[in-house]
Design an enzyme around this catalytic site. Structure first.
Site, short mmCIF file in Angstrom:
data_model
loop_
_atom_site.label_atom_id
_atom_site.label_comp_id
_atom_site.label_asym_id
_atom_site.label_seq_id
_atom_site.Cartn_x
_atom_site.Cartn_y
_atom_site.Cartn_z
N LYS A 1 0.88 -1.17 0.00
CA LYS A 1 0.00 0.00 0.00
C LYS A 1 0.91 1.22 0.00
O LYS A 1 2.08 1.13 0.34
CB LYS A 1 -0.88 -0.02 1.24
N HIS B 1 2.38 6.82 2.62
CA HIS B 1 1.79 8.15 2.47
C HIS B 1 2.36 9.16 3.46
O HIS B 1 3.25 8.82 4.26
CB HIS B 1 0.26 8.07 2.56
N HIS C 1 2.88 8.21 7.07
CA HIS C 1 4.07 7.39 7.36
C HIS C 1 5.33 8.26 7.34
O HIS C 1 6.24 8.05 8.13
CB HIS C 1 4.20 6.26 6.34
#
Ligand code: ARG
Length: 661
Positions: free
Chosen positions: A165, A168, A171
């Site tokens: 995933k 983003h 993070h």
């Protein structure tokens, strides 16, 4: 009582009186503590108030015109009007070799340090401690460790992206803040272990495996795992969603049986089964997943290296053993904390805890009907496991405030399971959102996702990912670096002097992003603003880098030896600008120890911008080139101290200071 090292200090700098010893007072490494100790002793003699009340009442000042330390008269808890008390006390001021005679200001007494002794203390300290100046190694050792146990161990868990995933902005924030916090504790003498707790487990890896069979290929996986897996994941998720839409349509048309059949045989169910095989240890299912994981970690590491970040352990949700989770779940059941409900295991905090806390924590599922454990259960088991693995003294989780409830829940469960002591050692460091990059609708910008140029979106704005359309996400760091590169090219003369412009632009870009991220309090949301963060004016990363590079350039141009600088006659630093700069520089070690209390990067940044503003106004007044040689040496000693502080602070924040740009 005075301590041997204090006497040593006093001897080394003849102007120092004997100092009294207070808890958390470290005059050998923190100049401000010398003054705290000294002023406390004087005020004690004058007022009779206990040392332990006076010492902590000596406060920081926000600006230099308010003094170097400040006392709020009421803080000493003496009966009487502040005006009258202040006057009475100051009439008895005995004079001091270190502090100017104070002049009361309303209910405050500001203290100004005498410049001469301050220079003779701070500058030699900075020049000799160099990269350790401001590091509280000694504080950490004396204050927090008992000799028999050795250094205290701190675990910092941060970054923790989900494989396949997007990595983003959330993070990225966790990464930046977590890196900073681990640096801070290391510099305070703690034994710090950094852990990346990857989201590498769950049904989505079943989905991903199916997707890889359908859309994936080895070459792309190897070349660019994060992008490739992400693409595969987006495509297969679209298929899963399409199937669900179709089943809904069938249902709406009254074709219940067909809808059920579609779902029972559909991708979602297949993915569930695939993941189930993984949890049962099926080697074939695990082999593919392991490769996804290994490739992704390899790629993450490259990005972390650009951010000066290293992880001691790549842990992850997959590492939590099913047996441990069963044990934990069973234990909670036995203790009557959790109950079966429709085959699932639930914990009802409302029932178990009284009042507000229970209501706030609500209910949570520990184990699903099909026996699979959840995010919450994993965190509980992983925490207990870390206690066994590391026997830590303190653990910090750097996780977005969006997960406040989750973190409260798993800390609480651990506490309720009879591990109050362990739960008490854990701390959640949270942070707000980055706005302007991602919305629920799927407007997203990602970190460091590489795309071939022809696939890159034309608009340098956000990219949209929807079920039906996929525009490649951009690399946040690379974008900002590109932008810096363009800016640098505009000044041709300077550009030619920079040795490695691409690398320099990359560092400037990363500094822009990091400083913007750390500028406000952690809990505040902020808006990602490319123009503002890359500007050379205002409180930005490039501004700090510029300030550092300029100091390096002054040092190079002056061409003095270390010995020349060390032997400078510091009494030549008499200009108000020089004294102000000296005063700010002397605050640095104190700023670090204050940051250990706030755990806010902005504590350091606010200070750094204060210092760099003083610096930039001082250049015109404190020339080096063209000055008389002794003056030049003294000024260089001051600038060098400032450079050491700026450098150490930038490194602590996780930035890479540039010597030229
Ligand atoms: N992987 C999670 C996410 O991206 C963050 C993990 C945070 N750490 C934890 N121990 N729960 O949302």
């Amino acid at each position: 009582a005075s301590d041997a090292s204090f006497d040593g200090l006093a001897k080394k700098f003849e102007h120092l009186p004997l100092l009294d010893r207070y808890p958390s007072c470290f005059p050998d490494i923190n100049p401000v503590d010398i003054y705290r100790s000294h002023i406390t002793s004087i005020l004690h003699d004058i007022t009779g108030v206990d040392h332990s009340i006076i010492y902590p009442a000596l406060q920081w000042t926000a600006t230099l015109d308010k003094g170097d330390l400040m006392l709020a008269i009421p803080a000493l808890r003496v009966k009487g009007k502040p005006d009258a008390l202040g006057k009475e006390w100051l009439d008895k001021w005995p004079g001091s070799p270190l502090v100017e005679k104070p002049v009361q200001s309303g209910p405050f007494i500001p203290f100004f340090f005498k410049p001469g002794p301050l220079a003779n203390t701070v500058i030699p300290m900075a020049l000799s401690h160099r990269s350790d100046f401001g590091s509280n190694q000694a504080v950490g050792l004396k204050d927090q460790n008992d000799a028999s146990k050795g250094r205290k161990r701190m675990i910092v868990e941060f970054s923790s992206p989900n494989i396949a995933k997007p990595f983003h902005a959330g993070h990225l924030r966790s990464t930046i803040i977590g890196g900073f916090i681990s640096n801070l504790y290391k510099s305070a003498g703690w034994d710090v272990v950094t852990i990346n707790y990857l989201g590498d487990w769950g049904k989505q890896y079943g989905v991903l495996a199916l997707g890889f069979e359908k859309y994936g290929n080895e070459a792309d996986l190897e070349r660019d795992p994060i992008n490739h897996l992400f693409h595969v994941y987006v495509k297969i998720s679209r298929d899963v969603a399409d199937q669900k839409d179709e089943a809904d349509k069938l249902k709406a048309a009254g074709k219940e049986d067909e809808a059920k059949k579609l779902m029972d045989e559909g991708l979602d169910e297949q993915a569930r089964k695939y993941f189930k095989k993984m949890t049962e240890g099926d080697e074939q299912a695990l082999a593919l997943w392991r490769r996804f994981r290994d490739f992704s970690i390899k790629r993450y590491k490259e990005t972390y290296a650009r951010l000066n970040i290293h992880f001691d352990e790549y842990s992850g949700e997959s590492k939590v053993s099913e047996d441990d989770m069963q044990d934990a779940a069973n234990k909670m059941k036995e203790m009557g904390l959790a109950e079966e409900h429709d085959g699932a295991l639930l914990i009802d905090f409302v029932k178990n805890l009284s009042g507000k806390e229970g209501k706030q924590l609500g209910k949570a599922i520990l184990r699903k009907k099909d026996g699979t454990a959840l995010y919450l259960t994993r965190d509980i088991s992983e925490l207990l496991n870390r206690e066994k693995r590391y026997n830590f003294d303190h653990m910090i989780y750097v996780i977005a405030s969006e997960q406040d409830l989750h973190v409260k829940q798993f800390f609480k469960v651990v506490d309720m399971m009879g591990h109050k002591d362990i739960a008490a050692k854990c701390q959640h460091i949270n942070f707000g959102l980055v706005l302007g990059m991602s919305t629920r609708k799927g407007t997203v910008k990602f970190l460091d996702v590489r795309y071939p140029t022809r696939m890159r979106p034309q608009k340098r704005q956000c990219v949209v990912i929807s079920r039906h359309r996929l525009i490649p996400p951009q690399d946040i760091l690379r974008d900002v670096g590109d932008h810096m590169h363009e800016t640098m090219k505009k000044n041709d003369d300077k550009y030619k002097q920079v040795g490695n412009p691409v690398k320099t632009a990359d560092i400037l870009g990363i500094s822009s992003v990091m400083v913007q991220d750390m500028l406000g309090k952690r809990i505040n949301n902020y808006t990602f603003d490319l123009q503002r963060m890359t500007s050379f004016e205002g409180d930005t990363g490039p501004y700090l880098q510029y300030a550092h590079a300029r100091l390096c350039s002054i040092t190079r141009k002056a061409g003095l030896s270390e010995a020349d600088i060390a032997s400078a006659d510091l009494s030549l630093l008499t200009e108000p600008m020089a004294i102000n700069l000296l005063r700010v520089v002397s605050q640095w070690p104190d700023v670090v120890s204050n940051t250990l209390r706030t755990l806010e990067p902005t504590t350091i940044l606010t200070y750094l911008f204060k210092m760099t503003h003083v610096l930039s106004t001082s250049y015109g007044h404190l020339r080096i080139v063209g000055s008389e040689v002794e003056v030049m040496k003294a000024r260089m000693a001051l600038y060098d101290s400032a450079r050491i502080v700026l450098r150490n602070a930038m490194v602590l924040l996780g930035l890479s200071p540039l010597d030229r740009m």
